[in-house]
Design a protein around this motif. Structure first.
Motif, PDB file in Angstrom:
ATOM      1  N   PRO A  22       0.988  -1.506   0.565  1.00 50.17           N
ATOM      2  CA  PRO A  22       0.187   0.378   0.019  1.00 50.17           C
ATOM      3  C   PRO A  22       0.991   1.169  -0.324  1.00 50.17           C
ATOM      4  N   ASP A  26      -3.449   5.337   0.071  1.00 53.57           N
ATOM      5  CA  ASP A  26      -4.204   4.025  -0.079  1.00 53.57           C
ATOM      6  C   ASP A  26      -5.234   3.841   0.808  1.00 53.57           C
ATOM      7  N   LYS A  27      -6.543   2.838   1.523  1.00 47.12           N
ATOM      8  CA  LYS A  27      -6.983   2.405   2.652  1.00 47.12           C
ATOM      9  C   LYS A  27      -5.978   1.256   2.587  1.00 47.12           C
ATOM     10  N   ALA A  28      -5.425   1.329   4.474  1.00 50.53           N
ATOM     11  CA  ALA A  28      -4.889   0.457   4.935  1.00 50.53           C
ATOM     12  C   ALA A  28      -5.800  -0.228   5.042  1.00 50.53           C
ATOM     13  N   PRO A  29      -5.180  -1.324   4.648  1.00 52.91           N
ATOM     14  CA  PRO A  29      -5.103  -2.842   4.661  1.00 52.91           C
ATOM     15  C   PRO A  29      -5.979  -3.148   6.143  1.00 52.91           C
ATOM     16  N   LYS A 120       0.398  -8.747   3.652  1.00 53.58           N
ATOM     17  CA  LYS A 120      -0.407  -7.516   2.799  1.00 53.58           C
ATOM     18  C   LYS A 120       0.375  -5.950   2.684  1.00 53.58           C
ATOM     19  N   TYR A 121       1.006  -5.541   3.410  1.00 55.65           N
ATOM     20  CA  TYR A 121       1.542  -4.492   3.893  1.00 55.65           C
ATOM     21  C   TYR A 121       2.677  -4.243   2.948  1.00 55.65           C
ATOM     22  N   LYS A 145      -6.910   5.860   6.238  1.00 55.24           N
ATOM     23  CA  LYS A 145      -6.300   5.872   5.337  1.00 55.24           C
ATOM     24  C   LYS A 145      -5.055   5.989   5.613  1.00 55.24           C
TER      25      LYS A 145
END
Length: 174
Positions: A22, A26-29, A120-121, A145
């Motif tokens: 991300p 971006d919206k945080a996972p 994911k990050y 975000k």
């Protein structure tokens, strides 16, 4: 030719891994991880406040100890700024409990033992057969975000950088 194709495949895998990470805006996972006290944390439970989500390689190592102690020492300032700190590594809950107790850590250390959140990050890496999270920090605003990504983190300076950036973002009305 075989070496060339292997090199191309490696480049594609690396590019895909970087593309999945991300970025600012971006919206945080989301995540659902347990801390050193057995409490579960999700992105939703942290909404409404600034969130400092910092990934680190391993409990009890020199750089990680420096980083956790610096965040520990700045916890009151971070809370005053409206921020919650969450440290994340691939270590298990027991290791985090021992690490937190030894260094009097007043904030949650989250166990990502299956490495899903680190992946994911985009911070999951491997060296000499050992998987770990790269030392990176994500500053997440109260709406969830990502507003700042810190790569190549200096364990002694990151907490101060985060505090300065929260103040600057608040001054801009973010």
């Amino acid at each position: 030719m075989r070496r060339f194709l292997s090199l191309v495949a490696l480049c594609l895998v690396t590019a895909t891994a970087w593309a999945a990470a991300p970025v600012e805006g971006d919206k945080a996972p989301d995540f659902n991880l347990q801390d050193q006290n057995g409490k579960w944390h999700t992105l939703d439970t942290e909404k409404g406040q600034w969130l400092v989500l910092y990934f680190y390689p391993k409990d009890f190592t020199a750089g990680c100890t420096t980083e956790v102690c610096t965040y520990r020492d700045d916890t009151a300032k971070l809370h005053k700024a409206g921020a919650q700190v969450l440290g994340v590594s691939l270590d298990d809950v027991k290791s985090h409990a021992e690490f937190a107790e030894k260094y009097h850590v007043p904030f949650p250390l989250l166990s990502d033992a299956d490495s899903a959140v680190a992946a994911k990050y985009g911070v999951l890496t491997e060296k000499m057969g050992m998987k770990y999270a790269r030392r990176e920090t994500f500053l997440i605003d109260p709406s969830g975000k990502i507003v700042k990504v810190y790569k190549d983190v200096d364990p002694e300076k990151n907490s101060g950088q985060v505090l300065a950036d929260i103040a600057a973002l608040k001054a801009k009305g973010a």
